[in-house]
Design an enzyme around this catalytic site. Sequence first.
Site, mmCIF file in Angstrom:
data_model
loop_
_atom_site.group_PDB
_atom_site.id
_atom_site.type_symbol
_atom_site.label_atom_id
_atom_site.label_comp_id
_atom_site.label_asym_id
_atom_site.label_seq_id
_atom_site.Cartn_x
_atom_site.Cartn_y
_atom_site.Cartn_z
ATOM 1 N N LYS A 65 42.879 21.145 -16.133
ATOM 2 C CA LYS A 65 42.211 20.428 -17.231
ATOM 3 C C LYS A 65 40.742 20.823 -17.396
ATOM 4 O O LYS A 65 40.231 20.860 -18.508
ATOM 5 C CB LYS A 65 42.307 18.921 -16.992
ATOM 6 C CG LYS A 65 43.709 18.404 -17.183
ATOM 7 C CD LYS A 65 43.776 16.923 -16.977
ATOM 8 C CE LYS A 65 45.233 16.516 -16.924
ATOM 9 N NZ LYS A 65 45.431 15.095 -16.773
ATOM 10 N N GLY A 142 38.993 14.597 -10.100
ATOM 11 C CA GLY A 142 39.503 15.753 -10.842
ATOM 12 C C GLY A 142 39.589 15.457 -12.331
ATOM 13 O O GLY A 142 38.955 14.514 -12.836
#
Length: 293
Positions: A65, A142
């Site tokens: 991502k 994350g």
Amino acid sequence: MSAFAIFGNPIKHSKSPEIYSLFAKEMKIIGEYELRLASSNNFNTMLFNFFNSGGLGANITVPFKERALLLCDQLTEHAMIANSVNTIKKKNDNTLLGDNTDGLGFISDLKRLHWLNKDNIFVNTNNMREFSMTNILIIGAGGSAKGIISALLDIKQCYINIINRTFDRAEQLTHYYHSIGYQNISCIDIKKLSRSYNNKIYNLIVNATSSSMYNELPPISPSLITCYTKCYDLFYQKQDTIFIKWCKKNGSSDCSDGLGMLIEQAAHAFNLWHNFFPSTIPVFNYLQSTFRD
Ligand code: NDP
């Protein structure tokens, strides 16, 4: 080749193709959507090849991502604030628009669970009274942690602590949110945090790490869980995840995995691609009955 796909590693467990196909059925369009297993070496090339050969929309999952953000020509506000991208749309002028629908998906799922009310305030699920203050612990720093933290920071009367296996990443994320004007967040060293460290009762603990994917637990103290603590694991699988089992064993009142969030964030992505917001509750009920034991 399908015009829509999800890129990640691992990817074969993903329910996204099934969800896309159910949404497409409701809209009465063809529901072709592929799984693409990428590696850190070939992710950029695979993504560009996909869009250069007819791809119109992509979902991006673990662990790409943050890299996806760098490959887009433009970003939505959600992607900019989250600093990560989980949805890409090829626009008519052939540029790539990056969005992040994780935060909206997470918030919608908290509402489905009645943990959050329609005014975006956390409530006591026994009497539906609004909490005057909500303490939230996020484990992970994350791509998906960024998506959900940016949505939670906008909620009134809520204070976030963030912990992560690699402390530096939690610290960087906290500094980033401070730099864009959010002060209701701070980070703590995961090794130091226990109930006696800050005497906080967390109303919500979110596992935004990929630890459950590997059947591992993040290294947190069981003393952080009380009977007032709801627990949410972003990962989902057929049975309870290892994190959910551990939270229940240590006394959490309410627990959920990320299946509902997956469906909600997918609906926002589908809307970006097709300008059509599909119904999510029938898809949730269908997957609950076909996917769960
Ligand atoms: P990233 O790869 O971007 O981040 C991984 C995070 O997990 C990092 O904070 C990493 O810590 C931590 N981590 C990895 N393994 C362990 C472990 N064994 N113990 C403790 N911490 C660990 O992944 P994402 O943020 O994109 O995804 C995280 C999870 O969320 C995945 O399981 C994914 O499937 C799920 N997810 C679910 C969604 C849904 O809709 N339900 C949507 C998005 C994600 P470190 O910094 O130390 O490496």
